[in-house]
Write an enzyme that holds these catalytic residues in place. Structure first.
Site, mmCIF file in Angstrom:
data_model
loop_
_atom_site.group_PDB
_atom_site.id
_atom_site.type_symbol
_atom_site.label_atom_id
_atom_site.label_comp_id
_atom_site.label_asym_id
_atom_site.label_seq_id
_atom_site.Cartn_x
_atom_site.Cartn_y
_atom_site.Cartn_z
ATOM 1 N N GLU B 72 0.760 -1.296 -0.079
ATOM 2 C CA GLU B 72 0.077 0.027 -0.324
ATOM 3 C C GLU B 72 0.430 1.312 -0.290
ATOM 4 O O GLU B 72 0.536 2.157 -0.844
ATOM 5 C CB GLU B 72 -0.859 -0.230 1.255
ATOM 6 C CG GLU B 72 -1.449 1.122 1.270
ATOM 7 C CD GLU B 72 -2.035 1.806 3.005
ATOM 8 O OE1 GLU B 72 -2.601 1.095 3.348
ATOM 9 O OE2 GLU B 72 -0.643 2.111 3.935
ATOM 10 N N ASP B 129 -5.323 -4.005 -1.967
ATOM 11 C CA ASP B 129 -5.554 -2.743 -2.134
ATOM 12 C C ASP B 129 -3.940 -1.649 -2.453
ATOM 13 O O ASP B 129 -3.646 -1.204 -3.398
ATOM 14 C CB ASP B 129 -5.804 -1.631 -1.168
ATOM 15 C CG ASP B 129 -4.700 -1.709 0.175
ATOM 16 O OD1 ASP B 129 -4.246 -3.258 0.189
ATOM 17 O OD2 ASP B 129 -5.168 -0.864 1.379
#
Lengths: 714, 360
Positions: B72, B129
């Site tokens: 991330e 993500d």
């Protein structure tokens, strides 16, 4: 214009790959050129950095100048210097920056391709370090030119990559080329081969050893063979754990130690490996002894395991000695050497080791010792271990106080009672009940001692207090000898559940030692002829066939559960269910769910689940509580029964499985069941999962979940 | 729609062995949804971030978590660098990402990297993500800078996400798993903050036959269902989707509206939509973002980054304006500072008329 320069840079990036291939393909140790006899070592002086290459086993020779002068920022020599230092990210950033300033700028000839080659080597090495062999193997096949003798540090990771995808032929051929063509230092060959022996599948490592044997010294062949043997033994232990867990899942409950070993009889190759290591054990290191010890433990040979675990001497590091002490403790428990098992950690402590109570396996040993000490001295299985050494007793008493452990308190009470010291026993039983007022086993011991001490008023009060919750206590006859007063008379085998020692590998160890010891067994439960049933059985009676026990109870709708004891609330809940008044039943079970007794909480959870189901049923709902209307409800009800029963029986793994099945059916669980599920996880040592479950339930308003969290420290 | 394909882009595609099918139909850079964020951060803003959180070798440090690095943080770093036009720094971060973390057999990114670990990859599992952010940033940078290598890598990673992480759920249709393993426990566990709609809407242009539009819709449905299920209070950030429908807190995960969840309205705003109705619960009277902790306690987030995000959300939702500094404070950690810059850029692009956050 600017855009075009970026495009040119991109094209340069692309083209450099093929340039690199054409320049260096002849040097490769891989596929096509594999059979080439000559290996050119004329690759440019581009040895790569060590910092980002964790797998490198040989420090590269520094090939830059040992003189340092200030070099202009745009000097191509500076770029090559950065490259040699492995500062690739900075170089790429510089290139982009320069092209932004000067769209026509180009990197020094050959530099970009070398950078890309270095990147790919690094990626291969990093992939192998986390066992991503497919990626590494693919990159090697796509870029065979990357692996030359100049970059032999990548050779061993490459061997592992091929071994990892079970390409035995390529792995062995590459290993051979590395050794025969690259003139590697002996230490590097040794390190590489031992790494392969450690990490490659044993059959691949065996093949490599067989192929290389003529080129290796006797010492090196032996070292590699021993390392392969160790890997093979460790792999077997790991398989044992997996197989054990599978069988346990299939059995649906925890498997007793007597039925556990051996799960998978070791194959001949493993036996040979054990023999090989054992034949050298006099001079091999702690790693070999440790692996062997766990092998014997997992193979149901605890005496052998103890022999090796006991070999950790003062010259080992304290961490190593702790590892060995843990194994020795578990092995001695498995061997039923309870006195010796309890003494392991104190012994290490006397030599500068940790406090025993800080070690998870010590309470396990202590509990086993003190509980088995209750056995009759003529029990042939336990002859000689019935007495508790004074120093052990002191330690265990201290442990019980430190942990404020009701089970240990009551075990110590029984110990005193067996010695006909009811004065001392009463103190321990009372301490157990102070810690857990619902601890029926402690109350039962207390009742026995009150009778023995002729404290009839106290006995009467106790009987009254437990009137609704313990048949054996309330059923005691104060003025005569009752079967209930017979002192515990254990039969061999009734303690089987006490020893729960799953097979252990290094990876499984952490979880194992977190496992809380199972609750102490009730001798009386096993031997009494008077029907004292488990709480689940009691539940069934109250749900299904209305027993005579309840006939005398008040079963009045409208009563306030808030004024009832937890047990009274449970009883009231069942009454309300029988009257098909699920809302009032729910309130009663909610009250009971705040009990500190695990059994009461479990029963309350079960009742609450049924009450919730009943709330959702139509007016035609069955009035027979044990037969929910819909089949799915019946199914989930059955699962609930089984899950709660498993939990109550201390079969926490089975309970968790059943709770999971219940959840997979998608049926909402009552808060009480969620809490109970948490306890199951907790007792398996999975405290974080338990904590999460309790948090969820606490947020939804469960006070018992909040209590559990509070006890757990948040 | 006119399709414009840079000549070089087309020429270069053939050099890649594993070109995802979507790559065969690249479209005009300007058509990519995320392209509107080009230049939405200043160089000064980026340098403020990079100086504190980026190492020379392109690693973005999560300063609140022992300076570990995760996919991330790399993804945010690349996206922020691209938005500021910081191509050299983008190059650094991508170099670290591809050589150190893009090492999985399946083409996804290992999520956790720690300097003191041997090997450095502390957990080889992926975090979706991170994968999505990295793919998104690569595609935008590749398209804008005509860097076929970046573009192709982004498309390849997008394909890995599509093929391995996007699955069909009987109730919510197309959903995205938070990671390849570990999230199927009593149903499927999802995290609505992993629905990065601006990325999905960008992927949808490149890969029109892909699941991306359905993903946007399912994210909205899951968020709405979670809000309904919690009756107006803040929903948990980890949500269980039982097969037969409905939502529930994921009992194996922290039950909280936490640091993940505050990104949900941010992503909604960045995707050009009004934030979800429940956001009023997220902001207290002092204009601070509020999260819930697993024990149920509410906690206000008072750092500058969180303040900026609160202002953006309040403004976008039509709530009373909140006050607070827009500038990074030295004590802000990586995560709030990354969110602050995302909020600032959103205020300039999607809410430029009403919610100016980024005055320097």
């Amino acid at each position: 214009m600017h855009q075009m320069s970026r495009a040119l840079f991109a094209a340069c990036l692309m083209a450099s790959v093929s340039v690199a291939q054409s320049v260096t393909a002849q040097d490769s140790l891989l596929p096509e050129p594999l059979e080439r006899d000559e290996i050119s070592l004329s690759t440019p002086p581009l040895e790569l950095p060590t910092l980002q290459e964790p797998d490198e086993s040989r420090a590269p020779t520094f090939e830059g100048s040992l003189l340092e002068f200030e070099v202009a920022e745009d000097d191509p020599n500076n770029d090559w210097q950065l490259f040699r230092e492995g500062r690739m990210a900075e170089l790429y950033a510089r290139f982009v920056s320069r092209q932004q300033d000067d769209p026509g700028w180009q990197p020094a000839p050959g530099l970009l391709s070398e950078m890309q080659a270095a990147d790919t080597r690094l990626r291969i090495s990093n992939a192998v370090s986390v066992k991503q062999y497919q990626l590494a193997e693919r990159l090697l096949r796509e870029n065979p030119q990357l692996l030359t003798c100049e970059h032999a540090w990548l050779g061993w990771p490459a061997v592992l990559a091929f071994a990892g995808v079970h390409d035995v032929q390529q792995a062995t051929a590459l290993a051979e080329r590395l050794i025969t063509k690259c003139n590697l230092p002996r230490s590097e060959v040794r390190d590489g081969l031992l790494r392969v022996a450690n990490q490659a599948p044993p059959h691949v490592a065996d093949a490599i050893l067989a192929r290389l044997s003529p080129a290796l010294s006797l010492d090196l062949r032996r070292a590699m063979a021993r390392r392969i043997a160790l890997t093979r033994i460790a792999d077997w232990s790991a398989q044992q754990t997996v197989e054990y867990e599978r069988r346990e899942r299939e059995a649906g409950h925890e498997v007793n130690v007597e039925h556990l070993f051996p799960e998978i009889p070791p194959e001949q190759s493993v036996l040979d490996a054990v023999r090989l290591i054992e034949s050298n054990v006099g001079w091999v290191g702690s790693n070999e002894r440790y692996t062997l010890a766990w092998y014997f433990y997992n193979n149901g040979q605890p005496d052998e395991a103890v022999r090796y675990f006991a070999m950790a001497g003062p010259s080992e590091t304290m961490q190593t000695r702790r590892d060995f002490a843990l194994g020795e403790t578990l092995s001695r428990i498995q061997a039923r050497q309870f006195v010796e098992a309890e003494a392991v950690w104190p012994r290490l402590h006397s030599q500068g080791g940790p406090m025993p109570r800080t070690e998870a396996s010590y309470p396990l040993a202590a509990t086993n010792l003190v509980s088995h000490t209750r056995r009759r001295r003529d029990d042939p299985l336990y002859a000689g271990i019935w007495s508790l050494p004074a120093d052990a007793r002191t330690r265990i008493e201290q442990l019980a106080r430190d942990l404020n452990n009701a089970d240990l308190f009551q075990q110590l009470g029984w110990l005193e009672q067996r010695k006909h010291n009811c004065g001392g026993a009463i103190a321990w039983f009372e301490q157990a009940l102070d810690t857990d007022p619902q601890h029926e086993e402690a109350a039962w011991g207390l009742a026995n001692c009150y009778h023995a001490e002729n404290k009839m008023a106290l006995l009467a009060a106790l009987r009254l207090k437990w009137a609704n919750t313990s048949f054996r206590i309330s059923g005691m006859v104060p003025d005569g000898v009752s079967a209930l007063f017979t002192l515990p008379d254990a039969r061999p085998g009734s303690f089987d559940g006490m020893i729960y020692l799953p097979p252990v590998t290094g990876a499984a160890l952490k979880e194992l030692i977190l496992k809380a010891p199972p609750p102490p067994p009730s001798l009386e439960d096993a031997d009494e002829t008077v029907a004292e049933t488990t709480s689940t059985q009691r539940s069934s009676q109250r749900r299904g066939t209305r027993s005579s026990n309840s006939s005398g109870r008040s079963c009045q709708p409208g009563a306030s559960p808030g004024n009832m004891s937890p047990r009274q609330a449970v009883a009231h809940g069942w009454c309300m269910l029988e009257l098909n008044r699920p809302i009032e039943a729910l309130a009663a079970f909610e009250r009971a769910g705040r009990s500190s007794s695990q059994n009461t909480r479990a029963e309350a959870a079960r009742g609450r689940e049924i009450a919730l189901q009943r709330k959702g049923l139509s007016g035609a709902a069955s009035t027979q509580v044990s037969q929910p209307a819909a089949s799915s409800q019946a199914s989930s009800g059955s699962l609930i029964d089984q899950a709660v029963a498993a939990h109550n029986a201390g079969q926490y793994r089975r309970a968790v499985d059943l709770f999971n099945q219940l959840a997979q059916q998608g049926r909402p669980m009552s808060l009480g069941l969620v809490v109970l599920r948490g306890w199951s996880y907790y007792n398996l040592g999975q405290r974080e999962t338990a904590r999460n479950l309790w948090r969820t339930a606490a947020q939804a308003g469960s006070s018992e979940a909040a209590d559990a969290l509070s006890k757990m420290g948040g | 729609m006119t399709r414009f394909v840079p000549a070089l882009l087309v020429a270069a595609l053939g050099l890649f062995a594993n070109v995802a099918r979507a790559q065969e139909t690249p479209t005009r850079a300007a058509d990519l949804f995320g392209m509107q964020y080009r230049g939405s951060l200043t160089d000064r803003e980026w340098q403020s971030f990079a100086t504190r959180f980026m190492t020379d070798d392109g690693r973005i440090k999560d300063t609140a978590n022992g300076s570990m690095t995760h996919s991330e943080s790399q993804g945010y770093g690349m996206l922020l660098a691209w938005m500021a036009g910081a191509a050299p720094d983008f190059e650094r971060i991508w170099h670290f990402t591809r050589t150190q973390m893009l090492v999985r057999d399946d083409g996804l990114v290992a999520w956790s990297w720690k300097e003191d670990n041997v090997p450095h990859i502390a957990d080889v599992n992926n975090a979706t993500d991170g994968d999505v952010l990295i793919a998104y940033a690569l595609i935008l940078a590749g398209a804008e800078w005509q860097r076929t290598d970046l573009y192709a890598s982004g498309v390849e990673l997008m394909g890995a996400v599509r093929d391995r992480l996007v699955i069909s759920h009987p109730s919510f249709g197309t959903v995205i798993m938070p990671g390849l393993y570990g999230f199927e426990n009593d149903g499927l566990i999802v995290n609505p903050s992993y629905w990065i709609d601006e990325a999905f809407m960008t992927f949808a242009v490149i890969d029109p036959e892909g699941p991306w539009s359905q993903l946007v819709a399912s994210g909205d449905a899951i968020i709405a269902a979670a809000n309904r299920a919690t009756g107006g209070s803040l929903p948990p950030e980890w949500v269980l989707l039982p097969a037969e429908g409905g939502v529930a807190p994921a009992v194996t995960m922290p039950n909280a509206f936490g640091y993940n969840a505050i990104r949900v309205p941010l992503y909604q705003i960045r995707a050009g939509r009004a934030p979800d109705q429940g956001v009023a619960q997220m902001i207290n009277r002092a204009g601070e973002l509020v999260i819930t902790e697993p024990n149920g306690n509410r906690k206000a987030l008072s750092g500058a980054g969180y303040r900026a995000l609160a202002r953006l959300i309040a403004c976008a939702a039509g709530l009373a304006p909140t006050v607070g500094t827009n500038n990074a404070l030295p004590e802000d950690d990586y995560y709030p500072e990354a969110l602050r810059l995302l909020a600032v850029s959103a205020s300039r692009v999607t809410l430029q008329a009403t919610c100016a956050l980024g005055r320097e």
